[in-house]
Write a protein that holds these residues in place. Structure first.
Motif, mmCIF file in Angstrom:
data_model
loop_
_atom_site.group_PDB
_atom_site.id
_atom_site.type_symbol
_atom_site.label_atom_id
_atom_site.label_comp_id
_atom_site.label_asym_id
_atom_site.label_seq_id
_atom_site.Cartn_x
_atom_site.Cartn_y
_atom_site.Cartn_z
ATOM 1 N N PRO A 171 0.789 -1.237 0.000
ATOM 2 C CA PRO A 171 0.000 0.000 0.000
ATOM 3 C C PRO A 171 0.818 1.283 0.000
ATOM 4 C CG PRO A 171 0.003 -0.990 2.174
ATOM 5 C CD PRO A 171 0.637 -1.989 1.246
ATOM 6 N N THR A 172 2.103 1.212 0.361
ATOM 7 C CA THR A 172 2.940 2.423 0.360
ATOM 8 C C THR A 172 3.964 2.405 -0.767
ATOM 9 O OG1 THR A 172 4.544 1.435 1.897
ATOM 10 C CG2 THR A 172 2.702 2.641 2.856
ATOM 11 N N GLY A 173 3.878 1.412 -1.646
ATOM 12 C CA GLY A 173 4.904 1.221 -2.677
ATOM 13 C C GLY A 173 5.015 2.360 -3.670
ATOM 14 N N ALA A 174 3.916 3.095 -3.896
ATOM 15 C CA ALA A 174 3.930 4.182 -4.882
ATOM 16 C C ALA A 174 4.016 5.555 -4.231
ATOM 17 C CB ALA A 174 2.674 4.095 -5.754
ATOM 18 N N LEU A 175 4.348 5.595 -2.929
ATOM 19 C CA LEU A 175 4.321 6.861 -2.189
ATOM 20 C C LEU A 175 5.711 7.280 -1.734
ATOM 21 C CD1 LEU A 175 1.241 6.127 0.109
ATOM 22 C CD2 LEU A 175 1.252 7.289 -2.111
ATOM 23 N N ASP A 176 5.882 8.602 -1.563
ATOM 24 C CA ASP A 176 7.129 9.083 -0.974
ATOM 25 C C ASP A 176 7.113 8.790 0.519
ATOM 26 O OD1 ASP A 176 5.717 11.168 0.439
ATOM 27 O OD2 ASP A 176 5.783 12.400 -1.358
#
Length: 251
Positions: A171-176
């Motif tokens: 769920p955080t793979g595409a976030l800074d």
């Protein structure tokens, strides 16, 4: 109380490149108690995403059982699977999977509309929007939002039906880093409120927010760590040590 019970789970695929069979899951056993926050880690190809897909009823295991609150998912008929997922399981994906043609509000409402259960939808939305900090975004469209904001909307869509189990795939793979930390704190809040969460992640930092971490290697649960009284930093060190052993082939 045990909410999810996975026993002797096996998944075998036929290779696309040859006639050989690929054993993605060999013999997976674990239980999830009601209200737990569990992270699943492992190398690429270890079987963690396959496991999540089987639990989500998006893929059928070759053998074994998955019981959600006592119901064996293998016994569900194909025509009933979509409704079961919609009513009992929430999903949060790496790439958000929001519909750009719908407003934030309507994206979140979508599972309720599909299930024809729109009772008190405004109240449910208002509570979620406040919890997720998206009250000012409800009339906007996904393409107008940042990645972190889109993921908050996706979490709202996943939680609007009050699912028994929340499944999160990177769920955080595409976030800074800042937005990732905000999302993980939100999961922590959801967990504190009693939501059961199962999260697949490559990130030791993300996994350090969980109460338990399962490590998968060669299609089996290789090791697990309980948080107990550990701080997030102590949990992070323990996870990194376990991953070093995992990658080094030690047991």
């Amino acid at each position: 109380m045990t909410q999810l019970n996975v026993t002797h789970l096996k998944k075998q695929y036929k290779s696309k490149r040859s006639s050989q069979k690929v054993l993605a899951l060999k013999d997976v056993d674990f239980q999830v108690e009601d209200g737990e926050f569990i992270a699943i880690m492992g190398e690429s190809g270890s079987g963690k995403s396959t496991l999540l897909n089987c639990i989500a009823t998006l893929d059928k295991p070759t053998a074994g059982h998955i019981l959600l609150n006592g119901e064996d998912l293998a016994n569900l008929k194909d025509k009933d699977l979509a409704a079961f997922r919609r009513d009992h399981i929430g999903f949060v994906f790496q790439n958000f999977n929001l519909l750009d043609t719908l407003t934030v509000k309507d994206n979140i409402y979508l599972p309720l509309v599909l299930s024809k259960n729109t009772t008190e939808k405004e109240e449910k939305l208002a509570n979620l929007a406040k919890q997720l900090g998206i009250e000012e975004l409800l009339e906007k469209y996904p393409y107008e939002l940042s990645g972190g904001q889109q993921q908050r909307v996706a979490i709202g869509r996943a939680l609007i039906t009050k699912p028994e189990l929340l499944l999160c795939d990177e769920p955080t793979g595409a976030l800074d880093s800042k937005n990732a930390a905000d999302i993980l704190n939100l999961f922590g809040d959801c967990h504190q409120a009693g939501q059961t969460i199962l999260m697949v992640t490559h990130s030791s930092l993300s996994a350090s927010h969980a109460g338990r971490v399962l490590f998968i290697k060669d299609g089996v649960v290789f090791h697990q760590i309980y948080r107990g009284e550990k701080s997030e930093q102590e949990m992070l060190v323990a996870i990194n040590d376990a991953m070093t052993n995992l990658l080094g082939g030690q047991s």
